[in-house]
Design a protein around this motif. Sequence first.
Motif, PDB file in Angstrom:
ATOM      1  N   PRO A  43      -1.115   4.175   7.567  1.00 38.82           N
ATOM      2  CA  PRO A  43       0.046   4.571   7.451  1.00 38.82           C
ATOM      3  C   PRO A  43       0.954   4.416   8.702  1.00 38.82           C
ATOM      4  CG  PRO A  43      -1.784   6.124   7.076  1.00 38.82           C
ATOM      5  CD  PRO A  43      -2.116   5.013   7.674  1.00 38.82           C
ATOM      6  N   GLY A  44       2.272   4.346   8.659  1.00 39.73           N
ATOM      7  CA  GLY A  44       3.338   4.040   9.398  1.00 39.73           C
ATOM      8  C   GLY A  44       3.720   2.778   9.605  1.00 39.73           C
ATOM      9  N   CYS A  45       3.105   1.713   9.016  1.00 44.24           N
ATOM     10  CA  CYS A  45       3.436   0.094   9.335  1.00 44.24           C
ATOM     11  C   CYS A  45       4.443   0.056   8.200  1.00 44.24           C
ATOM     12  CB  CYS A  45       2.089  -0.483   8.938  1.00 44.24           C
ATOM     13  SG  CYS A  45       0.715  -0.335  10.222  1.00 44.24           S
ATOM     14  N   LEU A  46       4.886  -1.309   8.508  1.00 47.73           N
ATOM     15  CA  LEU A  46       5.873  -1.592   7.378  1.00 47.73           C
ATOM     16  C   LEU A  46       5.561  -1.592   6.117  1.00 47.73           C
ATOM     17  CD1 LEU A  46       7.126  -5.395   7.692  1.00 47.73           C
ATOM     18  CD2 LEU A  46       4.565  -4.640   8.418  1.00 47.73           C
ATOM     19  N   THR A  47       6.422  -1.316   5.215  1.00 50.45           N
ATOM     20  CA  THR A  47       5.747  -1.090   3.828  1.00 50.45           C
ATOM     21  C   THR A  47       6.197  -2.490   2.933  1.00 50.45           C
ATOM     22  OG1 THR A  47       7.742  -0.097   3.233  1.00 50.45           O
ATOM     23  CG2 THR A  47       5.759   1.094   3.445  1.00 50.45           C
ATOM     24  N   THR A  48       7.652  -3.234   3.754  1.00 50.81           N
ATOM     25  CA  THR A  48       8.083  -4.411   3.271  1.00 50.81           C
ATOM     26  C   THR A  48       9.103  -4.909   4.114  1.00 50.81           C
ATOM     27  OG1 THR A  48       8.802  -5.622   0.921  1.00 50.81           O
ATOM     28  CG2 THR A  48       9.620  -3.241   1.274  1.00 50.81           C
ATOM     29  N   VAL A  49       9.578  -5.923   3.531  1.00 49.19           N
ATOM     30  CA  VAL A  49      10.816  -6.350   4.275  1.00 49.19           C
ATOM     31  C   VAL A  49      11.800  -5.830   3.488  1.00 49.19           C
ATOM     32  CG1 VAL A  49      12.160  -8.648   5.029  1.00 49.19           C
ATOM     33  CG2 VAL A  49       9.827  -8.348   5.535  1.00 49.19           C
ATOM     34  N   TRP A  50      12.856  -5.345   4.188  1.00 43.83           N
ATOM     35  CA  TRP A  50      14.040  -4.675   3.209  1.00 43.83           C
ATOM     36  C   TRP A  50      14.585  -5.815   2.226  1.00 43.83           C
ATOM     37  CZ3 TRP A  50      16.157  -0.400   1.740  1.00 43.83           C
ATOM     38  CH2 TRP A  50      17.365  -0.467   1.264  1.00 43.83           C
ATOM     39  N   GLY A  51      14.545  -5.339   1.068  1.00 40.62           N
ATOM     40  CA  GLY A  51      15.262  -6.048   0.136  1.00 40.62           C
ATOM     41  C   GLY A  51      14.454  -7.420  -0.376  1.00 40.62           C
ATOM     42  N   GLN A  67      10.870  -2.469   6.907  1.00 40.85           N
ATOM     43  CA  GLN A  67      11.287  -0.955   6.109  1.00 40.85           C
ATOM     44  C   GLN A  67      10.101  -0.129   6.383  1.00 40.85           C
ATOM     45  OE1 GLN A  67      12.435  -1.504   2.072  1.00 40.85           O
ATOM     46  NE2 GLN A  67      11.289   0.376   1.466  1.00 40.85           N
ATOM     47  N   ARG A  68      10.349   1.052   6.745  1.00 42.31           N
ATOM     48  CA  ARG A  68       9.319   2.189   7.190  1.00 42.31           C
ATOM     49  C   ARG A  68       9.362   3.090   6.206  1.00 42.31           C
ATOM     50  NH1 ARG A  68       6.931   0.288  11.354  1.00 42.31           N
ATOM     51  NH2 ARG A  68       8.620   0.777  12.919  1.00 42.31           N
ATOM     52  N   ASN A  69       8.388   3.643   5.707  1.00 44.06           N
ATOM     53  CA  ASN A  69       8.096   4.976   4.556  1.00 44.06           C
ATOM     54  C   ASN A  69       8.252   6.187   5.563  1.00 44.06           C
ATOM     55  OD1 ASN A  69       5.838   5.684   5.687  1.00 44.06           O
ATOM     56  ND2 ASN A  69       4.574   4.843   4.103  1.00 44.06           N
ATOM     57  N   THR A  70       8.292   7.307   4.694  1.00 39.69           N
ATOM     58  CA  THR A  70       8.556   8.533   5.265  1.00 39.69           C
ATOM     59  C   THR A  70       6.973   9.218   5.564  1.00 39.69           C
ATOM     60  OG1 THR A  70      10.351   8.852   3.894  1.00 39.69           O
ATOM     61  CG2 THR A  70       9.491  10.956   4.873  1.00 39.69           C
ATOM     62  N   ALA A 109       0.933  -1.178  -0.106  1.00 42.64           N
ATOM     63  CA  ALA A 109      -0.114  -0.080  -0.095  1.00 42.64           C
ATOM     64  C   ALA A 109       0.907   1.382   0.058  1.00 42.64           C
ATOM     65  CB  ALA A 109      -0.976  -0.060   1.363  1.00 42.64           C
ATOM     66  N   ARG A 110       0.548   2.437  -0.776  1.00 45.22           N
ATOM     67  CA  ARG A 110       1.286   3.613  -0.616  1.00 45.22           C
ATOM     68  C   ARG A 110       0.168   4.833  -0.061  1.00 45.22           C
ATOM     69  NH1 ARG A 110       2.471   4.667  -6.336  1.00 45.22           N
ATOM     70  NH2 ARG A 110       4.076   6.372  -5.646  1.00 45.22           N
ATOM     71  N   TRP A 111       0.902   5.293   0.895  1.00 45.10           N
ATOM     72  CA  TRP A 111       0.034   6.548   1.432  1.00 45.10           C
ATOM     73  C   TRP A 111       0.570   7.616   0.965  1.00 45.10           C
ATOM     74  CZ3 TRP A 111      -4.499   5.692   3.952  1.00 45.10           C
ATOM     75  CH2 TRP A 111      -4.706   4.571   4.522  1.00 45.10           C
ATOM     76  N   PHE A 112      -0.379   8.710   0.734  1.00 49.14           N
ATOM     77  CA  PHE A 112       0.065  10.019   0.438  1.00 49.14           C
ATOM     78  C   PHE A 112       0.808  10.135  -0.894  1.00 49.14           C
ATOM     79  CE2 PHE A 112      -0.231   9.709   5.172  1.00 49.14           C
ATOM     80  CZ  PHE A 112      -1.443  10.163   5.325  1.00 49.14           C
ATOM     81  N   GLU A 171       8.949   6.792   0.105  1.00 48.37           N
ATOM     82  CA  GLU A 171      10.412   6.539   0.168  1.00 48.37           C
ATOM     83  C   GLU A 171      10.845   5.973   1.352  1.00 48.37           C
ATOM     84  OE1 GLU A 171      12.739   8.489  -3.417  1.00 48.37           O
ATOM     85  OE2 GLU A 171      11.701  10.064  -2.454  1.00 48.37           O
ATOM     86  N   PRO A 172      11.758   4.998   1.632  1.00 50.37           N
ATOM     87  CA  PRO A 172      12.128   4.701   3.195  1.00 50.37           C
ATOM     88  C   PRO A 172      12.651   5.597   3.689  1.00 50.37           C
ATOM     89  CG  PRO A 172      13.403   3.493   1.328  1.00 50.37           C
ATOM     90  CD  PRO A 172      12.502   4.407   0.449  1.00 50.37           C
ATOM     91  N   SER A 173      12.142   5.558   5.172  1.00 53.95           N
ATOM     92  CA  SER A 173      13.131   6.428   6.016  1.00 53.95           C
ATOM     93  C   SER A 173      13.916   5.549   6.840  1.00 53.95           C
ATOM     94  CB  SER A 173      12.051   6.771   7.023  1.00 53.95           C
ATOM     95  OG  SER A 173      11.353   6.125   7.636  1.00 53.95           O
ATOM     96  N   TYR A 174      13.616   4.348   7.285  1.00 57.41           N
ATOM     97  CA  TYR A 174      14.718   3.476   8.017  1.00 57.41           C
ATOM     98  C   TYR A 174      14.271   2.220   7.777  1.00 57.41           C
ATOM     99  CZ  TYR A 174      11.311   3.686  12.244  1.00 57.41           C
ATOM    100  OH  TYR A 174      10.207   3.260  13.026  1.00 57.41           O
ATOM    101  N   ILE A 175      15.297   1.258   8.420  1.00 56.74           N
ATOM    102  CA  ILE A 175      15.101  -0.195   8.369  1.00 56.74           C
ATOM    103  C   ILE A 175      15.358  -0.449   9.817  1.00 56.74           C
ATOM    104  CG2 ILE A 175      15.894  -2.472   7.776  1.00 56.74           C
ATOM    105  CD1 ILE A 175      17.603  -1.002   5.541  1.00 56.74           C
ATOM    106  N   LEU A 176      14.537  -1.396  10.588  1.00 56.52           N
ATOM    107  CA  LEU A 176      14.907  -1.555  11.774  1.00 56.52           C
ATOM    108  C   LEU A 176      14.484  -3.175  11.947  1.00 56.52           C
ATOM    109  CD1 LEU A 176      15.265  -1.049  14.896  1.00 56.52           C
ATOM    110  CD2 LEU A 176      12.965  -0.313  15.117  1.00 56.52           C
ATOM    111  N   TYR A 177      15.435  -3.906  12.340  1.00 56.42           N
ATOM    112  CA  TYR A 177      15.175  -5.318  12.865  1.00 56.42           C
ATOM    113  C   TYR A 177      14.302  -5.567  13.686  1.00 56.42           C
ATOM    114  CZ  TYR A 177      18.483  -5.522   8.760  1.00 56.42           C
ATOM    115  OH  TYR A 177      18.856  -5.259   7.537  1.00 56.42           O
ATOM    116  N   THR A 178      13.367  -6.690  13.870  1.00 59.95           N
ATOM    117  CA  THR A 178      12.747  -7.151  14.746  1.00 59.95           C
ATOM    118  C   THR A 178      13.386  -7.793  15.997  1.00 59.95           C
ATOM    119  OG1 THR A 178      12.268  -9.257  13.798  1.00 59.95           O
ATOM    120  CG2 THR A 178      10.636  -7.455  13.343  1.00 59.95           C
TER     121      THR A 178
END
Length: 637
Positions: A450-458, A253-256, A44-47, A235-242
């Motif tokens: 909005p704010g939820c993970l958009t994918t798993v990095w890569g 992966q989180r969006n902006t 999903a893409r927000w905004f 576009e991604p803001s950050y990656i955070l591992y669980t």
Amino acid sequence: MGKYADFYRRSMDDKAGFWAEQARLINWHTPFEQVLDDSRLPFARWFVGGRTNLCHNAVDRHLATRPEQKAIVYLSTETGQEGSYTYRELHAEVNRVAAMIAGLGVSKGDRVIIYMPMVPEAVFAMLACARIGAIHSVVFGGFAANSLATRIDDAKPKLLITSDAGMRGGKTILYKPLVDEALNLAQNPPDKVLLFRRGLDADLAWNAGRDVDWAELRARHLDAEVEPVWLESSEPSYILYTSGTTGKPKGVQRNTGGYAVALAASMKHIYTGRAGETMFTSSDIGWVVGHSYIVYGPLIAGMTTIVYEGLPIRPDPGIWWKIVQDNRVNVMFTSPTAVRVLKKQPPEYLHKYDVSSLRSLYLAGEPLDEPTARWIADALGVNIIDNYWQTETGWPILSSVPAIEDLPRKFGSPGFAVYGFDLKLLDERTGQEVGADEKGVLTAIPPLPPGCLTTVWGDDKRFVNTYFSNFENVLAYSTFDWATRDADGYYFILGRTDDVINVAGHRLGTREIEEAVSAHPAIAEVAVVGVHDEVKGQAVMAFAVVKDAGRTATPEATAALEKEVMATVDRELGAIARPARVCFVTLLPKTRSGKLLRRSIQALAEGREAGDLTTLDDPSALEQIKAAVAAWKSGKA
Ligand code: ATP
Ligand code: MG
């Protein structure tokens, strides 16, 4: 309908209208053209088309209204250091670091690993990355070299930012040797390491071609001004591992834009934090709670955020309440684990300080058992708000939403579905919705808000396969947690889907049994696991920590207490859930984020190896479990 019920309904029935309204809580450089693109679910893409910047929203936009207000109050009970940064000073520092890392070759889309203790420089580094559109991945400081190396190989960073050392409980943990080892282990090490020296490592090994000194570089960028890079919302803001409680960590992966909006909205509606007020979140920047509610959330809201390095019980168990008093903290956020630690301390520390500024205490991260919730509610006399969420979602899935309507809370429940989350409790096998008070897997129907993970990095495939492929007939995001919902819409979390004990065909959640054990007044904390049993399939084993060591001072007292605890479980849940044994220990094995490592406890109880322990906090806890199991086995023989 009630106010909150209306608010929630609107977030379901008019997603675009609802979120367009929330989107006004942040600044946009370019307005979005479409609120939601859900043409490719579960993606999903927000905004869509909107351009913004997290650092601008957290820092720059407050310069006009509150330049001299403190943005960060820093306090370390490990080093004794204290200080603060106004929004103007924070802006200057972040610009310096942005120029520093840009000078080291980092630009939009590059990954930067931040492996740092709780110092303000870590926050500057995060915000500086966000400013230039680089993707940060903060790795909890003190993780072993191997854990750091796997995250490096997954994220392939251009730069690693670290410090000479962290401190915990008065002990120095040298980071630099860990980093050097991790870079040796990694397949894709970054070219440069930016090192912030705290002066805690006298024999720091310096790698001349690679290591760059923070202070020296900063001195060359004192007047730097770096324009924010305006990112498209998705576009991604950050990656955070669980946290890795249940297995190999996933790179969330989180969006902006969606993240900024979700946080701004949650600060207003859930955490009730207003500009000019102070928030104290006792987590670590290495965890999602730290990202959302130490750094981005409070700063986007124009609050003062407390960055605290230290334990809740040093120099004494009153330290948090002293922080609340000294800084007139209005909103506080911590974990049930930390509260259970305080519960074992003498109660007078709670009453030594003036905590009248505090409105609410938010707790998240693991189940909040009823006795602990009651204890802290009585002791503090403020609202206790349990909220349930995950690294994946970035903000609460279940909570009270007090700013919309302050509905009564039920102890043991994190509240109801948060606006934006279309929650369903599904039968594990059929994928059908379960009825009131029936146990199901907690799921959310996409689009996730909005704010939820958009994918798993890569790894888009892993995103779909892991989270959205657990039910045949319905596309649903699985939280991998069991829950029930009562007739009033309150949810109760029963434990993780892989934490089920099957006793003679009865499926029992570990959480249910732990609640029952904790109902005995002598118990401070407990872990329950299922161990293989020839007859019943699995038998229940409990490992409990007592509040008062006197209760287990002699073998007779221990045996008597064990009987009492069993009787409590009989009464609370029924004999079917009664533990075969209750072993008493002084410490339970937990991850560094305070989550019980049931997987490892169970393995030891079944005589297997403890498994991957890279996230284990204190190894001596496992030794206690081993000893308890050995005593149990020899007693049985
Ligand atoms: P991994 O997914 O790698 O195994 P993890 O699930 O421990 O790690 P986190 O995202 O930090 O990583 O933790 C989220 C989990 O924590 C939730 O799925 C839930 O099991 C638990 N949790 C969080 N908040 C609460 C709460 N308020 N009540 C009960 N459980 C909670
Ligand atoms: Mg998880």
